[in-house]
Design an enzyme around this catalytic site. Structure first.
Site, short mmCIF file in Angstrom:
data_model
loop_
_atom_site.label_atom_id
_atom_site.label_comp_id
_atom_site.label_asym_id
_atom_site.label_seq_id
_atom_site.Cartn_x
_atom_site.Cartn_y
_atom_site.Cartn_z
CG HIS A 1 -6.72 -5.32 10.87
ND1 HIS A 1 -7.28 -5.63 12.09
CD2 HIS A 1 -5.57 -4.64 11.14
CE1 HIS A 1 -6.52 -5.14 13.05
NE2 HIS A 1 -5.47 -4.55 12.51
CG ASP B 1 -11.21 -1.99 7.87
OD1 ASP B 1 -11.05 -0.81 8.20
OD2 ASP B 1 -10.42 -2.90 8.22
CD GLN C 1 -4.21 1.35 7.40
OE1 GLN C 1 -3.51 2.32 7.11
NE2 GLN C 1 -4.13 0.76 8.59
CE LYS D 1 -5.73 1.63 12.18
NZ LYS D 1 -4.37 1.21 12.52
CB CYS E 1 -3.66 -7.12 13.01
SG CYS E 1 -3.11 -6.52 14.61
#
Length: 404
Positions: free
Chosen positions: A121, A198, A201, A224, A362
């Site tokens: 991302h 990261d 998700q 999220k 993104c």
């Protein structure tokens, strides 16, 4: 899981979208909010709002206790053994910027390398572009294979002694790919390379244990995973956080302030300058409660099941290209239909009540790698079920017929 009971706890799902029943399929961008999270923020403002960390009066003490209670809850949720390793930020983007700046400025130099992947991302690309330019370091990329999985041979070949940091997504927000982080972290640490993860998700979808992963930094966002916007989390190993200089300065992060010099507060407060985002942090605490009550393993089972069903049904459509692996993925399916722009499909589906993301997500370098200008993305979560997939497939097929 009782999906209808879960749906009933999300007020926005009672609304119509363009006059039709709302089918929300854009969870990779942001999740919906349960009533408990909405009411938690409201209750804070109505009943115990006060200045966190700065007050000895009762309201301030209640607010501080709730704020620090949330920190303890986050630590337990991701398997951190100490809550002082948990830093609250305004989002995962700020968390990654914090590491890139506060760690990178002091630890990167000429010819050092930061290694990331082609599936990242923008939030895990641009901060590293900026800090490598500032320090004279270089930015390099691990390749992905045609099936959307990480090229592990590329990783091994690029892990030279010049690589100081490997920053990588645990799960791709376009491909759905789940990267083998334990193996990746082991290889990196064998090379004396730090690992930044990261987890935006992955954190909403399956159990996270930062101790087991042995990553050095881990970032995720609240919005999220059923929580409010404006709050994110950075986990960092304590020895690294102790050595790092502050990312921002001002009130709260100081120990002593003189006319010419100041000293810094202990971690994690050293990295939480200014009045904290109290209501959002408290809202995140209630989002974690909601997830824990459902059970993260049950969430994993449900999202895997409906994702597999969606993938199977989409695969039957003529002229479709699906990006990413068919297995070992989170509940994201990105695709294009031959000869039809993704934006046109998304707009027509919207008039059927179906909210779906079209664009570059993104991930411009990944779009270039895939040689596409954009794609559609179906992303599912706990309030989605197979009947919604059936309706989506029906309306998608009708849209394709109309636009062909």
């Amino acid at each position: 899981m009782n999906i209808e009971k879960i749906k009933s706890q999300f007020p926005i799902l009672k609304q119509k979208n363009r006059g039709k029943k709302l089918i929300y399929l854009d969870n990779a961008a942001t999740s919906l909010k349960p009533l408990s999270v909405i009411e938690a923020e409201s209750d804070f403002y109505k009943n115990y709002y006060g200045s966190v960390h700065r007050s000895v009066y009762e309201l301030g003490e209640k607010a501080t206790n709730a704020f620090e209670g949330a920190r303890n809850k986050v630590a337990k949720f991701i398997g951190s053994k100490d809550s002082s390793s948990i830093i609250f930020t305004k989002g995962a983007t700020e968390a990654i910027n914090l590491v890139a700046d506060a760690w990178g400025f002091s630890n990167l130099g000429k010819d050092d390398i930061v290694l990331i992947t082609e599936m990242e991302h923008h939030a895990n690309i641009v901060p590293w572009q900026v800090i490598t330019k500032r320090t004279g370091a270089k930015l390099d990329y691990i390749s992905i294979k045609e099936d959307g999985t990480l090229d592990m041979e590329s990783l091994k070949n690029k892990l030279t002694d010049k690589v100081k940091m490997l920053s990588i997504t645990q799960a791709s927000n376009v491909l759905g790919t789940i990267n083998p982080l334990k193996e990746i972290t082991y290889l990196a640490h064998q090379n004396n390379t730090l690992v930044m993860v990261d987890g935006c998700q992955s954190t909403p979808h399956f159990k996270i244990d930062v101790q087991e992963l042995d990553c050095d930094f881990f970032a995720f966002s609240g919005h999220k995973m059923l929580g409010p916007t404006g709050v994110g989390v950075l986990y960092g190993k304590q020895d690294l956080l102790e050595e790092m200089e502050p990312y921002q300065t001002g009130g709260g992060m100081i120990k002593e302030v003189g006319l010419q010099e100041s000293t810094w507060n202990d971690i994690p407060y050293k990295f939480e300058a200014g009045s904290p985002n109290s209501s959002q942090v408290i809202g995140l605490s209630y989002a974690i409660d909601f997830i824990n009550e459902l059970g993260i393993n049950e969430i994993t089972k449900h999202t895997e099941m409906i994702s597999e069903y969606a993938f199977k049904e989409l695969s039957k459509i003529d002229g479709i290209t699906i990006y990413g692996p068919s297995q070992n993925r989170i509940s994201i399916v990105s695709f294009n239909i031959d000869g039809i722009h993704s934006g046109d499909i998304a707009q027509m589906l919207d008039y059927e009540g179906i909210t779906m993301r079209s664009g570059r997500h993104c991930c411009s370098p990944l779009m270039d790698k895939l040689d596409i200008s954009s794609c559609l993305r179906l992303s599912l979560y706990i309030y989605n079920d197979s009947s919604e997939i059936d309706l989506f497939i029906e309306k998608l097929n009708a849209t394709i017929t109309t636009l062909s």
